[in-house]
Write an enzyme that holds these catalytic residues in place. Structure first.
Site, short mmCIF file in Angstrom:
data_model
loop_
_atom_site.label_atom_id
_atom_site.label_comp_id
_atom_site.label_asym_id
_atom_site.label_seq_id
_atom_site.Cartn_x
_atom_site.Cartn_y
_atom_site.Cartn_z
CG HIS A 11 -1.84 -1.21 1.19
ND1 HIS A 11 -2.70 -1.48 0.15
CD2 HIS A 11 -1.99 -2.24 2.06
CE1 HIS A 11 -3.35 -2.61 0.39
NE2 HIS A 11 -2.94 -3.08 1.53
CB CYS A 43 -9.79 -4.89 5.31
SG CYS A 43 -9.55 -4.10 3.74
C1 LIG Z 1 -5.92 -9.12 7.86
C2 LIG Z 1 -5.61 -7.63 7.84
C3 LIG Z 1 -6.66 -6.70 7.78
C4 LIG Z 1 -6.38 -5.33 7.76
N1 LIG Z 1 -7.42 -4.44 7.67
C5 LIG Z 1 -7.15 -3.12 7.64
C6 LIG Z 1 -8.22 -2.16 7.50
O1 LIG Z 1 -9.40 -2.54 7.41
N2 LIG Z 1 -7.91 -0.85 7.48
C7 LIG Z 1 -6.61 -0.41 7.59
O2 LIG Z 1 -6.39 0.81 7.57
N3 LIG Z 1 -5.56 -1.29 7.72
C8 LIG Z 1 -5.82 -2.62 7.74
N4 LIG Z 1 -4.79 -3.51 7.87
C9 LIG Z 1 -3.43 -3.00 8.05
C10 LIG Z 1 -2.84 -2.67 6.67
O3 LIG Z 1 -2.91 -3.81 5.86
C11 LIG Z 1 -1.38 -2.25 6.84
O4 LIG Z 1 -1.35 -1.11 7.67
C12 LIG Z 1 -0.79 -1.93 5.46
O5 LIG Z 1 -0.66 -3.12 4.74
C13 LIG Z 1 0.56 -1.22 5.57
O6 LIG Z 1 1.04 -1.06 4.26
P1 LIG Z 1 2.62 -0.99 3.98
O7 LIG Z 1 2.77 -0.89 2.52
O8 LIG Z 1 3.22 0.06 4.86
O9 LIG Z 1 3.22 -2.36 4.53
P2 LIG Z 1 2.94 -3.86 4.08
O10 LIG Z 1 1.55 -4.02 3.64
O11 LIG Z 1 3.48 -4.71 5.19
O12 LIG Z 1 3.85 -4.05 2.78
C14 LIG Z 1 5.25 -4.05 2.85
C15 LIG Z 1 5.75 -4.57 1.51
O13 LIG Z 1 7.18 -4.53 1.53
C16 LIG Z 1 7.68 -5.73 1.00
N5 LIG Z 1 9.00 -5.93 1.60
C17 LIG Z 1 9.29 -6.03 2.93
N6 LIG Z 1 10.63 -6.15 3.09
C18 LIG Z 1 11.18 -6.12 1.84
C19 LIG Z 1 12.53 -6.20 1.33
N7 LIG Z 1 13.58 -6.33 2.16
N8 LIG Z 1 12.72 -6.14 -0.01
C20 LIG Z 1 11.66 -6.00 -0.86
N9 LIG Z 1 10.37 -5.91 -0.45
C21 LIG Z 1 10.14 -5.98 0.88
C22 LIG Z 1 6.65 -6.80 1.35
O14 LIG Z 1 6.71 -7.89 0.45
C23 LIG Z 1 5.34 -6.01 1.22
O15 LIG Z 1 4.81 -6.11 -0.09
C24 LIG Z 1 -5.03 -4.89 7.85
C25 LIG Z 1 -3.99 -5.82 7.89
C26 LIG Z 1 -4.27 -7.17 7.88
C27 LIG Z 1 -3.14 -8.17 7.92
#
Ligand SMILES: Cc1cc2nc3c(=O)[nH]c(=O)nc-3n(C[C@H](O)[C@H](O)[C@H](O)COP(=O)(O)OP(=O)(O)OC[C@H]3O[C@@H](n4cnc5c(N)ncnc54)[C@H](O)[C@@H]3O)c2cc1C
Ligand SMILES: NC(=O)c1ccc[n+]([C@@H]2O[C@H](COP(=O)([O-])OP(=O)(O)OC[C@H]3O[C@@H](n4cnc5c(N)ncnc54)[C@H](O)[C@@H]3O)[C@@H](O)[C@H]2O)c1
Length: 444
Positions: A11, A43
């Site tokens: 995201h 979600c």
């Molecule tokens: C079941 C569930 C339900 C949820 N429901 C909600 C909701 O309803 N509303 C809401 O606001 N939030 C919700 N969340 C929380 C939300 O999903 C997270 O806050 C969000 O995914 C954060 O996004 P991000 O991109 O920061 O991190 P992440 O989604 O953790 O993505 C990190 C990305 O980095 C990649 N990555 C990590 N390390 C490396 C590396 N060394 N090299 C290359 N790539 C790497 C991973 O593969 C991943 O694709 C939910 C989470 C879950 C698990």
């Protein structure tokens, strides 16, 4: 052409990539992701497991091809395993074992979070599940087809745990929901609200086991029991949902970190190294309700922090407005939304707060259709009377209501100013003396 490298493109990383490429012609974006899919809406997992949606197709809003069509260079299934912050070089290793080197002028870390896994005996048993990735959901859905999976124990009654407890119950399973805290959703709501959620869950047959500490999982090859300090719960499947921790090994030795390991960032999302930004679940947020740095892992924070970082990378000097941790949950007919700090958390932090409660029907009594009660709590600073938090519960969707309070916290509106704020009346929508005005007017 300035070079931007983004590590992680779920995201936060996707939002940063889109913002840069939609707003600048002289930045080249290269993204790495270790996964083989991006933008999975976690979600949706509960909706999918609970058969409330047909399948996972609609749970993605981007992919490699979409980002490449905008000009991004995208390395999927290529984890970054090293960053040289002096030479400004990122090293990744692809699925064929080839090393990929990319120089950067600006680096954005969007490596997100990892599920917290307790160090207890039995975690290696079959049918003990984590729930974060699309792949995790696929495995659970497949396993649920096995009629021998009758008893599901969900450990953690936070947002994921409560949503999954409902999902497994809707799927016809016997569900036990365990939490170390003495209630569900302890981080987001005060007792009058969590009590409503607890009653809602148990009225649908979900067994609540709160105030219990899981000590071990037992079974012969496959998990069979969850043993806590108070009881033993039969389990053919165990789901761990006890929170996320920031995924920050990559920069741990080089970047300043928060007490939980998240990268400390300023209001431009910049880390302690200039031109290195961190966004989403791997970074801290500025929490307006406590006027301090905090950690709140939400997709909404991931996207907004990405937009701020991306604009600063392309030279638009903007600051984050901070967050209040606004969130919502809908379990069976009960919808609950909250923002900012609860009265209970304020007390734990030693903050001097007051709160005002009000409960009433949404519309005048003469409206007999679709007219439900709404419970509202507003938390405010006892001295400044600035609003610091709000919680709402109803069968109605009150999401627009909590957005009002989110803005009020951000803009430091007092409870007394809210009392006289212009809120319209129309019997189809609300009462002349609506519960927001009444809660504010009756505040101590
Ligand atoms: C079941 C569930 C339900 C949820 N429901 C909600 C909701 O309803 N509303 C809401 O606001 N939030 C919700 N969340 C929380 C939300 O999903 C997270 O806050 C969000 O995914 C954060 O996004 P991000 O991109 O920061 O991190 P992440 O989604 O953790 O993505 C990190 C990305 O980095 C990649 N990555 C990590 N390390 C490396 C590396 N060394 N090299 C290359 N790539 C790497 C991973 O593969 C991943 O694709 C939910 C989470 C879950 C698990
Ligand atoms: N609707 C939404 O906004 C939504 C939905 C799902 C997830 N999320 C976000 O995703 C993140 C992860 O969600 P989550 O539910 O995993 O975390 P969470 O922090 O919401 O809940 C974790 C729960 O596990 C409990 N817990 C912690 N250690 C435990 C232990 N050893 N044994 C038993 N219980 C234990 C905690 O008391 C807490 O209730 C959170 O930031 C959450 O806000 C948001």
């Amino acid at each position: 052409m300035k070079k931007v490298v983004i590590v992680g493109t779920n995201h936060a990383g996707t939002a940063a990539t889109n913002t840069i490429l939609d707003n600048s012609n002289n930045h080249q974006v290269t993204v790495f992701d270790s996964n083989n899919n991006i933008s999975f809406l976690g979600c949706g997992m509960a909706l999918w497991i609970g058969n409330q949606i047909a399948g996972p197709e609609g749970l993605f809003y981007s992919n490699k091809e979409t980002l490449e069509s905008k000009g991004a260079k995208v390395y999927m299934e290529t984890p970054v395993n090293k960053i040289d912050f002096n030479a400004k070089v990122v090293y990744g290793k692809n699925a064929h074992g080839e090393i990929i080197e990319e120089h950067y002028d600006d680096l954005i870390l969007a490596t997100g979070s990892l599920p917290i896994i307790p160090k207890i005996q039995g975690m290696e048993l079959e049918n003990v599940q984590k729930v974060k990735l699309y792949q995790h959901a696929e495995v659970v859905i497949e396993k649920l087809k096995n009629p021998e999976i009758r008893d599901v124990v969900v450990v953690g009654a936070g947002y994921i745990g409560v949503e999954l407890a409902e999902a497994f119950e809707r799927h016809g399973k016997n569900v036990t929901l365990i939490d170390i805290a003495t209630t569900s959703l302890p981080a987001y709501y005060d007792a009058p609200f969590t009590q409503m959620m607890n009653e809602n869950l148990s009225s649908h047959g979900i067994k609540l086991a709160f105030g219990e500490t899981v000590q071990k999982l037992e079974g012969d090859g496959k998990v069979e029991r969850v043993v806590t300090d108070k009881a033993t719960h039969k389990a053919d499947m165990v789901v761990m949902a006890i929170g996320f921790r920031p995924n920050t090994e990559l920069g741990a030795e080089h970047l300043d970190q928060f007490r939980n390991g998240a990268y400390l960032v300023n209001k431009k999302q910049e880390t302690s190294i200039p031109n290195v930004y961190a966004i989403g679940d791997c970074a801290t947020v500025y929490d307006n309700s406590i006027d301090n740095t905090s950690y709140i892992a939400l997709a909404t924070n991931a996207v907004r922090s990405a937009i701020v970082a991306a604009h600063n990378v392309i030279g638009n000097d903007i600051d984050s407005a901070g967050v209040q941790g606004s969130n919502g949950i809908a379990i069976y007919d009960l919808k609950m939304v909250s923002t900012g700090i609860t009265a209970e958390r304020a007390k734990l932090l030693g903050l001097d707060v007051l709160y005002t409660d009000f409960e009433d029907l949404q519309k005048p009594e003469f409206i007999t259709e679709e007219n439900h009660k709404v419970k509202l709590r507003i938390v405010y600073d006892a001295k400044t009377r600035i609003i610091l938090g709000a919680q709402m519960a109803s069968q109605h969707d009150m999401s627009m209501g909590i957005h009002l309070f989110s803005l009020a916290i951000q803009e430091k509106v007092t409870i007394d100013k809210l009392a006289l704020t212009d809120l319209f009346f129309l019997p189809h929508f609300n009462k002349p003396y609506n519960y927001v005005t009444m809660a504010a007017i009756t505040a101590k």
